[in-house]
Each structure stands twice: as structure tokens, then as C-alpha cells.
Design a protein around this motif. Structure first.
Motif, short mmCIF file in Angstrom:
data_model
loop_
_atom_site.label_atom_id
_atom_site.label_comp_id
_atom_site.label_asym_id
_atom_site.label_seq_id
_atom_site.Cartn_x
_atom_site.Cartn_y
_atom_site.Cartn_z
N MET A 51 -60.48 6.23 25.13
CA MET A 51 -59.57 6.78 24.11
C MET A 51 -58.37 5.84 23.96
N ARG A 52 -57.89 5.35 25.07
CA ARG A 52 -56.77 4.41 25.04
C ARG A 52 -57.15 3.15 24.28
N ARG A 53 -58.37 2.67 24.47
CA ARG A 53 -58.84 1.47 23.76
C ARG A 53 -58.76 1.66 22.25
N PHE A 54 -59.20 2.83 21.77
CA PHE A 54 -59.16 3.10 20.33
C PHE A 54 -57.73 3.23 19.83
N VAL A 55 -56.82 3.65 20.70
CA VAL A 55 -55.42 3.80 20.29
C VAL A 55 -54.72 2.45 20.23
N ILE A 56 -54.92 1.61 21.24
CA ILE A 56 -54.11 0.38 21.33
C ILE A 56 -54.77 -0.83 20.69
N GLN A 57 -56.05 -0.76 20.38
CA GLN A 57 -56.73 -1.92 19.81
C GLN A 57 -57.44 -1.53 18.51
N PRO A 58 -57.44 -2.41 17.54
CA PRO A 58 -58.08 -2.09 16.25
C PRO A 58 -59.60 -2.32 16.30
N LEU A 59 -60.27 -1.60 17.20
CA LEU A 59 -61.72 -1.77 17.37
C LEU A 59 -62.49 -1.44 16.10
N ILE A 60 -61.97 -0.51 15.32
CA ILE A 60 -62.68 -0.09 14.10
C ILE A 60 -62.78 -1.24 13.09
N LEU A 61 -61.89 -2.23 13.22
CA LEU A 61 -61.96 -3.41 12.35
C LEU A 61 -63.30 -4.12 12.51
N LEU A 62 -63.86 -4.06 13.72
CA LEU A 62 -65.17 -4.68 13.98
C LEU A 62 -66.29 -3.97 13.22
N LEU A 63 -66.04 -2.77 12.78
CA LEU A 63 -67.01 -2.04 11.95
C LEU A 63 -66.70 -2.16 10.46
N ILE A 64 -65.42 -2.22 10.15
CA ILE A 64 -65.00 -2.26 8.75
C ILE A 64 -65.43 -3.57 8.08
N VAL A 65 -65.22 -4.69 8.75
CA VAL A 65 -65.54 -5.98 8.14
C VAL A 65 -67.04 -6.09 7.80
N PRO A 66 -67.96 -5.79 8.73
CA PRO A 66 -69.38 -5.85 8.34
C PRO A 66 -69.75 -4.83 7.26
N MET A 67 -69.09 -3.67 7.31
CA MET A 67 -69.37 -2.64 6.30
C MET A 67 -68.99 -3.14 4.90
N PHE A 68 -67.83 -3.74 4.77
CA PHE A 68 -67.40 -4.25 3.47
C PHE A 68 -68.21 -5.47 3.06
N TYR A 69 -68.61 -6.27 4.03
CA TYR A 69 -69.46 -7.42 3.71
C TYR A 69 -70.79 -6.93 3.14
N TYR A 70 -71.37 -5.92 3.76
CA TYR A 70 -72.62 -5.34 3.26
C TYR A 70 -72.41 -4.74 1.88
N ARG A 71 -71.30 -4.08 1.69
CA ARG A 71 -70.96 -3.50 0.39
C ARG A 71 -70.85 -4.59 -0.68
N LYS A 72 -70.25 -5.70 -0.30
CA LYS A 72 -70.13 -6.84 -1.23
C LYS A 72 -71.49 -7.39 -1.61
N GLN A 73 -72.38 -7.48 -0.61
CA GLN A 73 -73.75 -7.96 -0.87
C GLN A 73 -74.50 -7.00 -1.78
N LEU A 74 -74.32 -5.72 -1.58
CA LEU A 74 -74.95 -4.73 -2.45
C LEU A 74 -74.47 -4.85 -3.88
N GLN A 75 -73.18 -5.07 -4.04
CA GLN A 75 -72.62 -5.24 -5.39
C GLN A 75 -73.20 -6.47 -6.07
N ARG A 76 -73.39 -7.53 -5.32
CA ARG A 76 -73.98 -8.74 -5.90
C ARG A 76 -75.41 -8.50 -6.35
N THR A 77 -76.19 -7.79 -5.55
CA THR A 77 -77.59 -7.56 -5.91
C THR A 77 -77.75 -6.58 -7.07
#
Length: 146
Positions: free
Chosen positions: A117-143
Motif C-alpha cells: 500500500m505504501r508503494r502505491f502511495v509514494i511511487q507512481p507505479l500506475i504510470l507503468l500501466l498508463i503509458v502502455p495503455m495509451f500507446y495501445y490506444r494510439k495504435q488502435l486509433q491509427r488502425t
């Protein structure tokens, strides 16, 4: 323009790294050594609620700023940057009260649970999920445009 973009991405990454590297000097967190020792038997540290909460909020704001800078410079999309920021805020809004309860409960919910829980509070771990998610979204928009 692309060079400036990459410089800003690198600055965002260095900013996130700096928050982590200088955490013991910038922020008030008596639990740094407690979790760093990885020994459940050491004494529970003394802390001040107000200073602890303000320090975590300040750290979150710094992490949010650098994370949004990275998202914006990678995708050049204000809407996605706002969505990423809101997602980071939601995750923090969920995990921070749980972490504070863990502290109040003196980690009786479990040492590892409190640690993560502390890890999620003090570190932006969710960024590691957001970047690939938006990259995939960008690829979908291109196709779909093709």
C-alpha cells in the motif's frame, strides 16, 4: 520540436528518479527505515500525523507533475494527460486512506500488505500501466483511421 519533447520526457523521468533518490532528505517519512530494514521485529517508529500526511501529499503532487509531463510529451494529447492524471489521483485517493489506516493499526493488517500500500502511495507505479495503455490506444486509433 522532437528534441525538446525528448528532453522534457527525460526531465520527467529524472524528476521521478530524484523524488525517489532524495526521499530521505526532502520528505518526512519515519517509515523509510522501518521498511528498508525489512525486519518486522524492529520497533514501530514514532511519527506526527500532520507532517506525515503533508509530506505524502507533497510527494504525490511532485510525482503527479512529473508523470503528467511524461504522458503529455509521449502522446501530445491534453485529454489523455488529464485522464492519466485523474487515474493517478483516483489510485492515490484509494490507497492513501488504506495506508493511513495501516499506520493507525500499526500494520496489524499485515506487514506486506502495508508495504505494498505504501508503494502505491509514494511511487507512481500506475504510470507503468498508463503509458502502455495509451500507446495501445494510439495504435488502435491509427488502425481505425486506415
Amino acid at each position: 520540436m522532437k528534441i525538446l519533447n525528448w528532453v522534457l520526457i527525460i526531465m520527467g523521468i529524472v524528476g521521478l528518479m530524484s523524488v525517489r533518490i532524495f526521499e530521505d532528505t526532502i520528505f518526512y517519512d519515519p517509515f523509510l527505515n522501518y521498511f528498508h530494514e525489512a525486519n518486522k521485529n524492529i520497533s514501530f517508529p514514532d511519527y506526527t500525523w500532520g507532517k506525515l500526511i503533508m509530506s505524502h501529499l507533497f510527494r504525490f503532487i511532485l510525482n503527479l507533475f512529473f508523470s503528467c509531463l511524461i504522458i503529455y510529451c509521449l502522446f501530445r494529447n491534453k485529454e489523455w494527460t488529464i485522464q492519466g492524471g485523474i487515474l493517478l489521483i483516483i489510485i492515490f485517493g484509494i490507497t492513501f486512506p488504506i495506508y493511513l489506516y495501516c499506520i493507525y493499526d500499526r500494520f496489524e493488517l499485515g506487514y506486506l500488505f502495508s508495504f505494498y500500500m505504501r508503494r502505491f502511495v509514494i511511487q507512481p507505479l500506475i504510470l507503468l500501466l498508463i503509458v502502455p495503455m495509451f500507446y495501445y490506444r494510439k495504435q488502435l486509433q491509427r488502425t481505425t483511421k486506415e
